[in-house]
Design a protein around this motif. Structure first.
Motif, PDB file in Angstrom:
ATOM      1  N   GLU A  43       0.854  -1.195   0.000  1.00  0.00           N
ATOM      2  CA  GLU A  43       0.000   0.000   0.000  1.00  0.00           C
ATOM      3  C   GLU A  43       0.887   1.241   0.000  1.00  0.00           C
ATOM      4  O   GLU A  43       2.078   1.182   0.285  1.00  0.00           O
ATOM      5  CB  GLU A  43      -0.944  -0.010   1.206  1.00  0.00           C
ATOM      6  N   PRO A  46       1.743   7.869   3.397  1.00  0.00           N
ATOM      7  CA  PRO A  46       2.356   9.195   3.428  1.00  0.00           C
ATOM      8  C   PRO A  46       3.282   9.365   4.633  1.00  0.00           C
ATOM      9  O   PRO A  46       2.935   8.951   5.738  1.00  0.00           O
ATOM     10  CB  PRO A  46       1.145  10.125   3.553  1.00  0.00           C
ATOM     11  N   THR A  48       6.102  12.428   6.280  1.00  0.00           N
ATOM     12  CA  THR A  48       6.648  13.779   6.162  1.00  0.00           C
ATOM     13  C   THR A  48       8.134  13.739   5.821  1.00  0.00           C
ATOM     14  O   THR A  48       8.866  12.863   6.292  1.00  0.00           O
ATOM     15  CB  THR A  48       6.461  14.506   7.518  1.00  0.00           C
ATOM     16  N   ILE A  62      11.066   9.976   9.267  1.00  0.00           N
ATOM     17  CA  ILE A  62      11.061   9.415  10.626  1.00  0.00           C
ATOM     18  C   ILE A  62       9.667   8.857  10.837  1.00  0.00           C
ATOM     19  O   ILE A  62       8.690   9.590  10.696  1.00  0.00           O
ATOM     20  CB  ILE A  62      11.383  10.504  11.669  1.00  0.00           C
ATOM     21  N   GLN A  64       6.813   6.057  12.859  1.00  0.00           N
ATOM     22  CA  GLN A  64       6.435   5.211  13.989  1.00  0.00           C
ATOM     23  C   GLN A  64       5.852   3.920  13.423  1.00  0.00           C
ATOM     24  O   GLN A  64       5.072   3.963  12.471  1.00  0.00           O
ATOM     25  CB  GLN A  64       5.376   5.939  14.806  1.00  0.00           C
ATOM     26  N   THR A  70       4.405   0.017   7.934  1.00  0.00           N
ATOM     27  CA  THR A  70       5.530   0.558   8.709  1.00  0.00           C
ATOM     28  C   THR A  70       6.358  -0.580   9.323  1.00  0.00           C
ATOM     29  O   THR A  70       7.563  -0.421   9.541  1.00  0.00           O
ATOM     30  CB  THR A  70       5.038   1.571   9.761  1.00  0.00           C
ATOM     31  N   ASN A 212      -3.663  14.199   9.470  1.00  0.00           N
ATOM     32  CA  ASN A 212      -3.107  12.926   8.998  1.00  0.00           C
ATOM     33  C   ASN A 212      -4.190  11.919   8.613  1.00  0.00           C
ATOM     34  O   ASN A 212      -4.217  10.817   9.143  1.00  0.00           O
ATOM     35  CB  ASN A 212      -2.174  12.349  10.067  1.00  0.00           C
ATOM     36  N   LEU A 257     -10.519   8.008  10.676  1.00  0.00           N
ATOM     37  CA  LEU A 257      -9.267   7.260  10.876  1.00  0.00           C
ATOM     38  C   LEU A 257      -9.514   5.847  11.410  1.00  0.00           C
ATOM     39  O   LEU A 257      -8.649   4.987  11.316  1.00  0.00           O
ATOM     40  CB  LEU A 257      -8.328   8.022  11.822  1.00  0.00           C
TER      41      LEU A 257
HETATM   42  P1  FAD Z   1      -2.052   0.773   9.262  1.00  0.00           P
HETATM   43  O1  FAD Z   1      -2.263  -0.651   9.414  1.00  0.00           O
HETATM   44  O2  FAD Z   1      -2.531   1.436   8.013  1.00  0.00           O
HETATM   45  O3  FAD Z   1      -2.666   1.551  10.504  1.00  0.00           O
HETATM   46  C1  FAD Z   1      -2.343   1.359  11.842  1.00  0.00           C
HETATM   47  C2  FAD Z   1      -2.895   2.514  12.659  1.00  0.00           C
HETATM   48  O4  FAD Z   1      -2.477   3.783  12.125  1.00  0.00           O
HETATM   49  C3  FAD Z   1      -4.408   2.583  12.699  1.00  0.00           C
HETATM   50  O5  FAD Z   1      -4.777   2.950  13.992  1.00  0.00           O
HETATM   51  C4  FAD Z   1      -4.789   3.650  11.699  1.00  0.00           C
HETATM   52  O6  FAD Z   1      -5.991   4.306  12.053  1.00  0.00           O
HETATM   53  C5  FAD Z   1      -3.608   4.578  11.742  1.00  0.00           C
HETATM   54  N1  FAD Z   1      -3.357   5.129  10.402  1.00  0.00           N
HETATM   55  C6  FAD Z   1      -3.403   4.496   9.210  1.00  0.00           C
HETATM   56  N2  FAD Z   1      -3.091   5.313   8.200  1.00  0.00           N
HETATM   57  C7  FAD Z   1      -2.863   6.513   8.769  1.00  0.00           C
HETATM   58  C8  FAD Z   1      -2.506   7.786   8.285  1.00  0.00           C
HETATM   59  N3  FAD Z   1      -2.318   8.072   6.990  1.00  0.00           N
HETATM   60  N4  FAD Z   1      -2.304   8.765   9.201  1.00  0.00           N
HETATM   61  C9  FAD Z   1      -2.474   8.523  10.505  1.00  0.00           C
HETATM   62  N5  FAD Z   1      -2.810   7.353  11.035  1.00  0.00           N
HETATM   63  C10 FAD Z   1      -3.017   6.376  10.185  1.00  0.00           C
HETATM   64  N6  FAD Z   1       3.650   8.906  10.463  1.00  0.00           N
HETATM   65  C11 FAD Z   1       4.883   8.904  10.966  1.00  0.00           C
HETATM   66  O7  FAD Z   1       5.227   8.039  11.773  1.00  0.00           O
HETATM   67  N7  FAD Z   1       5.820   9.852  10.585  1.00  0.00           N
HETATM   68  C12 FAD Z   1       5.519  10.854   9.709  1.00  0.00           C
HETATM   69  O8  FAD Z   1       6.377  11.676   9.369  1.00  0.00           O
HETATM   70  C13 FAD Z   1       4.192  10.879   9.191  1.00  0.00           C
HETATM   71  N8  FAD Z   1       3.830  11.853   8.339  1.00  0.00           N
HETATM   72  C14 FAD Z   1       2.584  11.847   7.827  1.00  0.00           C
HETATM   73  C15 FAD Z   1       2.240  12.873   6.939  1.00  0.00           C
HETATM   74  C16 FAD Z   1       0.987  12.919   6.391  1.00  0.00           C
HETATM   75  C17 FAD Z   1       0.644  14.013   5.398  1.00  0.00           C
HETATM   76  C18 FAD Z   1       0.017  11.921   6.742  1.00  0.00           C
HETATM   77  C19 FAD Z   1      -1.339  11.969   6.124  1.00  0.00           C
HETATM   78  C20 FAD Z   1       0.340  10.899   7.629  1.00  0.00           C
HETATM   79  C21 FAD Z   1       1.617  10.857   8.183  1.00  0.00           C
HETATM   80  N9  FAD Z   1       1.999   9.838   9.058  1.00  0.00           N
HETATM   81  C22 FAD Z   1       3.272   9.852   9.586  1.00  0.00           C
HETATM   82  C23 FAD Z   1       1.117   8.694   9.398  1.00  0.00           C
HETATM   83  C24 FAD Z   1       1.470   7.460   8.552  1.00  0.00           C
HETATM   84  O9  FAD Z   1       1.136   7.703   7.205  1.00  0.00           O
HETATM   85  C25 FAD Z   1       0.714   6.217   9.049  1.00  0.00           C
HETATM   86  O10 FAD Z   1       1.139   5.901  10.355  1.00  0.00           O
HETATM   87  C26 FAD Z   1       0.916   5.020   8.133  1.00  0.00           C
HETATM   88  O11 FAD Z   1       0.192   5.205   6.934  1.00  0.00           O
HETATM   89  C27 FAD Z   1       0.445   3.730   8.795  1.00  0.00           C
HETATM   90  O12 FAD Z   1       0.553   2.645   7.885  1.00  0.00           O
HETATM   91  P2  FAD Z   1       0.613   1.136   8.390  1.00  0.00           P
HETATM   92  O13 FAD Z   1       0.258   0.238   7.259  1.00  0.00           O
HETATM   93  O14 FAD Z   1       1.891   0.865   9.085  1.00  0.00           O
HETATM   94  O15 FAD Z   1      -0.507   1.077   9.478  1.00  0.00           O
END
Ligand code: FAD
Ligand code: NAD
Ligand code: FES
Length: 272
Positions: A43, A46, A48, A62, A64, A70, A212, A257
């Motif tokens: 997938e 996004p 930063t 950076i 989490q 992730t 986000n 979210l």
């Molecule tokens: P998933 O399985 O998709 O999700 C796990 C958990 O994270 C769930 O609780 C879900 O609700 C939450 N989540 C899922 N997608 C997002 C999302 N896009 N934003 C917030 N929470 C989400 N994270 C960082 O650690 N560092 C950054 O610099 C950073 N910058 C970002 C900038 C922007 C413009 C945006 C929109 C998000 C940013 N995020 C950042 C959040 C990051 O995109 C999500 O943590 C990531 O998409 C999670 O993907 P995953 O498959 O690991 O987790």
């Protein structure tokens, strides 16, 4: 393909990576982000752009570790390559000399506030930074934030380092000292950004947050990242991600979210 030239653990499940991305490194501005895919079946997520080195042709992210993508990214090493990345995306932060600017980073939101804080300092602002984490071991970028700030105040929820309390407690303290911020940037968990907005609204202090929502294409085409601001629908990927905190519908974003929570948990379980 983009090569990982550096990988470092900053805190528990918080990882820094420098990626080879010469064109993005040349163009990016504070407040912008990339969308990456770890592999071709993966997938798009996004993240930063926390920093860049145009001479070396690298950008810093950076992140989490919160879910499958992730986790996949965390497991890569220096020299490995990710499938692709697109950027710089999003509207850059509007940076100028406002006077006194306060930059607030909650948890991993500190990685997002860092490039903005750096830009505000370079523009000549008197920069007061506040960063917070649940506990000392989860604090990130403390030295980097100290270097660029006129004053840095660190807080931990458990009092293991700095002020014992939330970043919003520190904000209240500095306002009680008589400091009148001309602008506040606050980035971190949704409840934190909402709490900052609620604290500054009655005082009329201009407050900007970075939203986000889940993003897919990052170009304003899919509607996945829609947020409600001033009762209007906005697309965070192109209209933001930064918005006036006093106009954001945080509850609506919180609900959106959670929509895929079940699938995200299942996906984590299968990945292991
Ligand atoms: P998933 O399985 O998709 O999700 C796990 C958990 O994270 C769930 O609780 C879900 O609700 C939450 N989540 C899922 N997608 C997002 C999302 N896009 N934003 C917030 N929470 C989400 N994270 C960082 O650690 N560092 C950054 O610099 C950073 N910058 C970002 C900038 C922007 C413009 C945006 C929109 C998000 C940013 N995020 C950042 C959040 C990051 O995109 C999500 O943590 C990531 O998409 C999670 O993907 P995953 O498959 O690991 O987790
Ligand atoms: P966390 O829950 O550990 O909180 C970090 C700090 O935020 C706390 O130490 C506290 O000072 C403050 N805080 C938290 N809840 C608060 C409240 N109710 N009122 C006032 N202050 C509060 O955060 P974390 O686990 O390190 O960060 C993860 C969060 O950051 C996720 O929710 C993620 O979605 C968000 N995030 C946002 C962005 C963005 O662009 N806005 C980017 C990356 C991550
Ligand atoms: Fe598709 Fe913003 S991510 S419109």
């Amino acid at each position: 393909m983009a090569k990982i030239v550096k990988r470092k653990d900053l805190a528990a499940e918080v990882v820094l990576m420098e990626l080879e991305a010469p064109e993005i490194a040349k163009k990016r501005k504070p407040g912008q982000f990339i969308i990456l895919r770890v592999n071709e079946q993966g997938e798009r997520i996004p993240l930063t752009i926390a920093d860049s080195d145009p001479d070396a042709g690298t950008i810093t992210i950076i992140f989490q570790v919160v879910g499958k993508t992730t986790m996949q990214l965390r497991d890569l090493h220096e020299g490995d390559k990710i499938a692709d990345l697109a950027g710089p995306l999003g509207t850059a932060t509007h940076i100028k000399n406002f006077g006194t600017a306060v930059a607030i980073g909650g948890g991993v939101g500190t990685a997002v506030i860092y490039p903005i804080a750096k830009g505000l300092k370079e523009a000549g602002n008197n920069l007061i930074s506040i960063i917070g984490a649940r506990t000392k071991n989860l604090l990130i970028l403390t030295d980097e934030m100290e270097k660029i700030s006129n004053r840095l105040i660190v807080a931990t929820d458990d009092g293991s380092f700095g002020v014992n309390g939330f970043v919003t407690d520190v904000l209240k303290q500095i306002i009680d000292e008589g400091i009148k911020p001309d602008i506040i940037y606050a980035i971190g968990p949704l409840p934190m950004m909402k709490a900052v907005a609620n604290a500054t609204r009655p005082l009329g202090i201009k407050t900007i947050v970075s939203l986000n929502p889940i993003m897919i294409d990052g170009t304003g085409m899919c509607g996945g990242c829609r947020v409600t601001v001033n009762n209007q629908t906005k697309f965070a990927c192109v209209d933001g991600p930064e918005f006036d905190a006093h106009q954001v519908d945080f509850d609506n974003l919180g609900q959106r979210l959670k929509v895929y929570n079940h699938q995200e948990k299942e996906s984590c379980k299968i990945f292991g």
